[in-house]
Write a protein that holds these residues in place. Structure first.
Motif, PDB file in Angstrom:
ATOM      1  N   UNK A 175       0.800  -1.222   0.000  1.00  0.00           N
ATOM      2  CA  UNK A 175       0.000   0.000   0.000  1.00  0.00           C
ATOM      3  C   UNK A 175       0.832   1.271   0.000  1.00  0.00           C
ATOM      4  N   UNK A 176       2.148   1.120   0.235  1.00  0.00           N
ATOM      5  CA  UNK A 176       3.005   2.318   0.335  1.00  0.00           C
ATOM      6  C   UNK A 176       3.068   3.056  -1.004  1.00  0.00           C
ATOM      7  N   UNK A 177       3.234   2.274  -2.067  1.00  0.00           N
ATOM      8  CA  UNK A 177       3.305   2.906  -3.388  1.00  0.00           C
ATOM      9  C   UNK A 177       1.975   3.568  -3.750  1.00  0.00           C
ATOM     10  N   UNK A 178       0.908   2.909  -3.408  1.00  0.00           N
ATOM     11  CA  UNK A 178      -0.421   3.458  -3.683  1.00  0.00           C
ATOM     12  C   UNK A 178      -0.674   4.735  -2.897  1.00  0.00           C
ATOM     13  N   UNK A 179      -0.150   4.756  -1.687  1.00  0.00           N
ATOM     14  CA  UNK A 179      -0.279   5.928  -0.831  1.00  0.00           C
ATOM     15  C   UNK A 179       0.465   7.109  -1.447  1.00  0.00           C
ATOM     16  N   UNK A 180       1.674   6.819  -1.924  1.00  0.00           N
ATOM     17  CA  UNK A 180       2.474   7.854  -2.590  1.00  0.00           C
ATOM     18  C   UNK A 180       1.736   8.367  -3.826  1.00  0.00           C
ATOM     19  N   UNK A 181       1.187   7.436  -4.576  1.00  0.00           N
ATOM     20  CA  UNK A 181       0.459   7.817  -5.793  1.00  0.00           C
ATOM     21  C   UNK A 181      -0.688   8.758  -5.454  1.00  0.00           C
ATOM     22  N   UNK A 182      -1.352   8.471  -4.344  1.00  0.00           N
ATOM     23  CA  UNK A 182      -2.504   9.270  -3.943  1.00  0.00           C
ATOM     24  C   UNK A 182      -2.107  10.728  -3.658  1.00  0.00           C
ATOM     25  N   UNK A 183      -1.013  10.899  -2.934  1.00  0.00           N
ATOM     26  CA  UNK A 183      -0.564  12.269  -2.629  1.00  0.00           C
ATOM     27  C   UNK A 183      -0.078  12.971  -3.905  1.00  0.00           C
TER      28      UNK A 183
END
Lengths: 486, 214
Positions: free
Chosen positions: A386-394
Motif C-alpha cells: 500500500x506504500x506505493x499506492x499511498x504515494x500515488x494518492x498524494x
C-alpha cells in the motif's frame, strides 16, 4: 436430530401478519424490506387496514391466503391474536413461523405462559417457530430480508444466529464494511422453540453455509449444548461470542475448585473442548468468521512474515511469538537460498523477511510464490503493502500532477499495488496456504489500490498486523482441535 | 454438603487410580510414632476427621518431621487442639513428598455443564494466580492433554530447577481418573490441593471429597 429449518430460510411464499401503513411500525418495515431486497416468492400482507400497501393488496384475514401458497408466517400481531393466527396458518400449509412480537417471556408474568403455549402449539402442529421477540431472518440465497431493521448484507458463506437482534445487525454491518458476505442470519429472540443449537446444526448441513457465527447469552442446558455443538464444529467452524458471566455462587464453599470455577472459566474450557472459536468481542468474531470464510485452513502454526516495512515486521514478530498457537518459524535453509537469489544482501536474512527496500518490479510476487509453496510454511502474514499506492494518492492530489512524468509513475504505483494484492491471493489459493495481508490503510484509506484489490478478491485486508495474527491464531487452533478429535 | 475425612478422601481417589502419598492413620501419639518409623522420615502429621476441612487454616498440618521426637511432639499438640465440634478424629501420618512445583486439580459439578475437571498451578498462591482451566468430564486423553496446554505457565511444566519435566502421561492419567469420578453421582466435588510434582510425577498429598451423603 437436526430440525428442518428450510421453510424458515427458503420459503416459497411468505405471509406477513400485522402489516401497518405507518412507515415507522414493524409491520410496515418488514413488508418493505421483503419487497425491496428482491425476494422472488409469493408475498401476502395481512392487516386491519384494507386497501393497498406498497403496491400489495392488504388481506383482512389470513384465511384469504390460498392453501399451499406460503410456508412462512411472519408475525407482527399482538400476543393475544397469535395462537389463533398460527393455527390458521398451519391449516394453510405454513411450516415455519417467525415471531417478531414482543411481550412474551422477556416481559415476565402472563408473557411466560403465553410463550409456553406457543411452544406447545408448535409441537402440536409440527411447526418451526423462531422468536418470539426477534428481529427477523435474512437469507441471501433467496434475496430475503424479513427483518424489522436494516441492514441487508452482501451474499456470502457466513451464517449468523444470535440471541441479540442487535448483533445480527452488527454482523451484517460488518459484512457490508468488509465485503465478506452473509448467507443466513436469524435473530433467535427468546429462542422459545428454536434454539441457537438448532440453528447451528442446520447450518452445518446447509449447502449455502461454510462458517457459523453466533452470539450467546444464557444457555438453557449447557451440557446438552456442548454435546450438540461438538458435533457441529467437526463439520464447520463455529465462531462464538458469549455475553454475561456464568453464575458461580451456588458451588460448595469447601472446595477450592469451586471457588476457582468463576468468571466464565468453565464456559471457556467448554468452548475450547467443543472446538468452538471463542472470540473476545463482536468485531473480532466477525473478523474471525470472515477469515475462516475466505482463507484456506493452515496445516499448522508455523508462520512467515513478509514485510517491506521494518517496524510492522518487528511488532508482528512479537505478536506471533506471544501467541500460544503460532510459531515464528526459523527460515528454512532452502528458502533462505531462494530469497538470497532475489534480493540484495541487505535483506533481513531472517523471519520476518524484511526486504529493506531491495525489491524490484517482480520481487514481491516471486517471494510470495516461493514462500507459499514451501512445505514448512503453514501461513504467511504480509505487511507494508500500500506504500506505493499511498504515494500515488498524494502525488495525484498535488499541483504538479500529471506533468513531470507523474502520471506515468502514479500509474505504475497503482498497477504494482494491484499486482501485489493479486499475487498474494493467487499464491494463497494455488498452494492452499493462508496469506493474510495487513495494513492500516484498510481503514485509513480503503480506496488504496492494494486495499481495493484485496477486497475485490473477496478477502479481508486486516487493519493491523495484530488483528491478522489474532484471526490466524483462530484458524490454527481450530485445525489443531480437528487433529485431536478421535 | 458433607465432606469426607482426608483419609476417606485419599482412599476414594486412590481407588480411582490417582497416585497419593503413602499414609496411615493412628489413634494415639504412640501409634503415630510407630507409623512414622515404618513410613520413613521425614513425615507429615495432620489431624484428620470428617468435620475437619480446612486443616491449614487451623494449623492442623505439621510438615517435614524428621525424628520420632518431632512426631511425638506434633501428635500431642494436634490431639490437644481438638475441639468438641471436630467429631471423631485420627492422626494421619504420611510420607513427606519433595518437589518444587505444586499443581491443583479438582472435580466440580456445575449447574450448567455438570461434572467438570479443573487443572491449575497450585501452592499457596493458587487462588491469587488463578492459572486454571476447566474441561467437561469425562475427558479423553487428548482432551486431558489439551487441558494441560491450556495453562498459561507452560514453563512450569518443563524441566524446572533441576527437576525433570512433568510426566505428561502421568498427569493425563490423573485428569482422566478424576473425570471418570464425575460419573459417580455420590461424589459432589474433589479437591486435590496440592499435587506435588516429585521427580516429574504428580502425587496428591492432600485430598478433600464432598459427597451427597456422608
Amino acid at each position: 436430530m437436526t430440525r428442518d429449518l428450510l421453510p424458515l430460510f427458503e420459503p416459497k411464499g411468505i405471509i406477513i401478519a400485522g402489516v401497518s401503513s405507518h412507515p415507522g411500525k414493524f409491520g410496515f418495515v418488514v413488508l418493505h424490506n421483503i419487497l425491496s431486497c428482491g425476494y422472488n416468492g409469493n408475498v401476502f400482507a395481512v392487516g386491519r387496514e384494507s386497501g393497498m400497501l406498497l403496491d400489495q393488496p392488504v388481506l383482512s384475514s389470513i384465511n384469504e391466503v390460498p392453501h399451499g401458497a406460503a410456508d412462512l408466517l411472519v408475525v407482527c400481531t399482538p400476543v393475544q391474536a397469535n395462537e389463533e393466527l398460527i393455527r390458521s396458518a398451519a391449516e394453510l400449509g405454513v411450516k415455519a413461523v417467525f415471531m417478531v412480537t414482543g411481550g412474551y417471556s422477556e416481559a415476565g408474568g402472563e408473557g411466560v405462559e403465553a410463550e409456553k403455549r406457543i411452544v406447545e402449539l408448535s409441537n402440536e402442529l409440527g411447526l418451526v417457530v423462531a422468536g418470539p421477540n426477534g428481529q427477523g431472518i435474512v437469507s441471501t440465497p433467496m434475496d430475503l430480508c424479513a427483518q424489522i431493521v436494516a441492514p441487508y448484507p452482501p451474499k456470502g458463506r457466513i451464517s449468523v444466529a444470535s440471541q441479540s437482534g442487535n448483533f445480527v445487525s452488527a454482523f451484517q454491518n460488518y459484512a457490508n464494511q468488509y465485503g465478506v458476505g452473509i448467507s443466513r442470519a436469524v435473530s433467535a429472540g427468546n429462542a422459545a422453540d428454536t434454539s441457537i443449537a438448532d440453528y447451528l446444526e442446520w447450518f452445518a448441513d446447509d449447502k449455502e453455509t461454510d462458517v457459523a457465527l453466533c452470539y450467546v447469552e444464557g444457555l438453557k442446558n449447557g451440557r446438552e449444548f456442548f454435546e450438540r455443538i461438538k458435533d457441529v464444529t467437526k463439520r464447520m467452524p463455529v465462531i462464538m461470542v458469549k455475553g454475561g458471566a456464568t453464575s458461580g455462587g451456588q458451588r460448595a464453599a469447601a472446595s477450592h475448585t469451586g471457588s476457582l470455577a468463576s468468571d466464565g472459566r468453565i464456559f471457556n474450557g467448554m468452548a475450547r473442548q467443543a472446538g468452538i472459536t471463542h472470540a473476545r468481542n463482536i468485531e473480532s468474531a466477525f473478523e474471525a468468521a470472515a477469515t475462516f470464510a475466505t482463507q484456506p485452513l493452515p496445516s499448522g502454526g508455523d508462520t512467515l512474515v513478509l514485510t517491506t516495512a521494518g517496524g510492522w515486521g518487528v511488532i508482528t514478530a512479537d505478536a506471533i511469538t506471544n501467541h500460544r498457537d503460532l510459531n515464528l518459524i526459523s527460515l528454512p535453509k532452502d528458502l533462505m537460498d531462494s530469497i538470497n537469489e532475489m534480493l540484495p544482501p541487505r535483506w533481513s536474512r531472517n523471519n520476518p523477511v524484511d526486504l529493506a527496500g531491495g525489491e524490484t518490479r517482480d520481487t514481491i510476487p516471486d517471494l510470495l510464490e516461493v514462500s507459499a509453496s514451501h512445505p514448512s510454511i503453514d501461513a504467511i502474514i504480509q505487511l507494508g503493502l500500500g506504500i506505493q499506492g499511498n504515494t500515488a494518492s498524494l502525488t495525484k492530489s498535488g499541483p504538479f500532477y500529471p506533468d513531470h512524468g507523474l502520471e506515468r509513475i502514479v500509474d505504475f504505483h497503482e498497477r504494482q499495488e494491484r499486482r501485489y494484492a493479486e499475487a498474494s491471493i493467487e499464491a494463497s489459493i494455488k498452494h492452499q496456504t493462508p496469506v493474510l495481508v495487513a495494513s492500516e490503510l484498510a481503514t485509513a484509506d480503503p480506496s488504496n489500490p492494494m486495499v481495493a484489490a484485496v477486497r475485490e478478491s473477496g478477502r479481508v485486508c486486516y487493519a493491523s498486523a495484530d488483528r491478522a495474527v489474532e484471526s490466524l491464531g483462530h484458524l490454527v487452533r481450530y485445525r489443531h482441535w480437528l487433529n485431536i478429535q478421535e | 454438603m458433607p465432606t469426607l475425612s482426608e483419609s476417606r478422601s485419599r482412599l476414594l481417589v486412590s481407588e480411582a487410580g490417582i497416585p497419593v502419598s503413602n499414609w496411615e492413620t493412628a489413634d494415639s501419639t504412640q501409634e503415630a510414632v510407630s507409623l512414622a518409623k515404618n513410613l520413613g522420615f521425614p513425615v507429615v502429621v495432620k489431624l484428620c476427621g470428617d468435620e475437619i476441612a480446612h486443616k491449614t487454616e487451623r494449623g492442623l498440618v505439621r510438615l517435614n518431621l524428621k525424628t520420632e521426637d518431632a512426631v511425638e511432639e506434633a501428635a500431642d499438640e494436634l490431639l490437644s487442639s481438638v475441639t468438641a465440634d471436630d467429631g471423631e478424629v485420627t492422626l494421619l501420618v504420611s510420607e513427606q513428598i519433595r518437589g518444587n512445583r505444586e499443581l491443583i486439580v479438582g472435580l466440580v459439578r456445575d449447574e450448567q455443564f455438570g461434572p467438570c475437571v479443573m487443572l491449575g498451578i497450585g501452592g499457596i498462591l493458587a487462588e491469587a494466580v488463578a492459572d486454571v482451566a476447566f474441561r467437561l468430564a469425562p475427558l479423553s486423553r487428548s482432551e486431558a492433554s489439551d487441558l494441560i496446554d491450556d495453562l498459561s505457565m507452560q514453563s512450569l511444566l518443563d524441566s524446572f530447577r533441576g527437576e525433570p519435566a512433568v510426566d505428561r502421561e502421568a498427569l493425563i492419567n490423573v485428569l482422566c481418573a478424576l473425570g471418570d469420578l464425575g460419573s459417580d453421582q455420590e461424589v459432589l466435588s474433589v479437591d486435590l490441593n496440592p499435587l506435588i510434582v516429585a521427580n516429574g510425577v504428580p502425587i496428591a498429598v492432600d485430598a478433600l471429597v464432598e459427597t451427597v451423603e456422608g
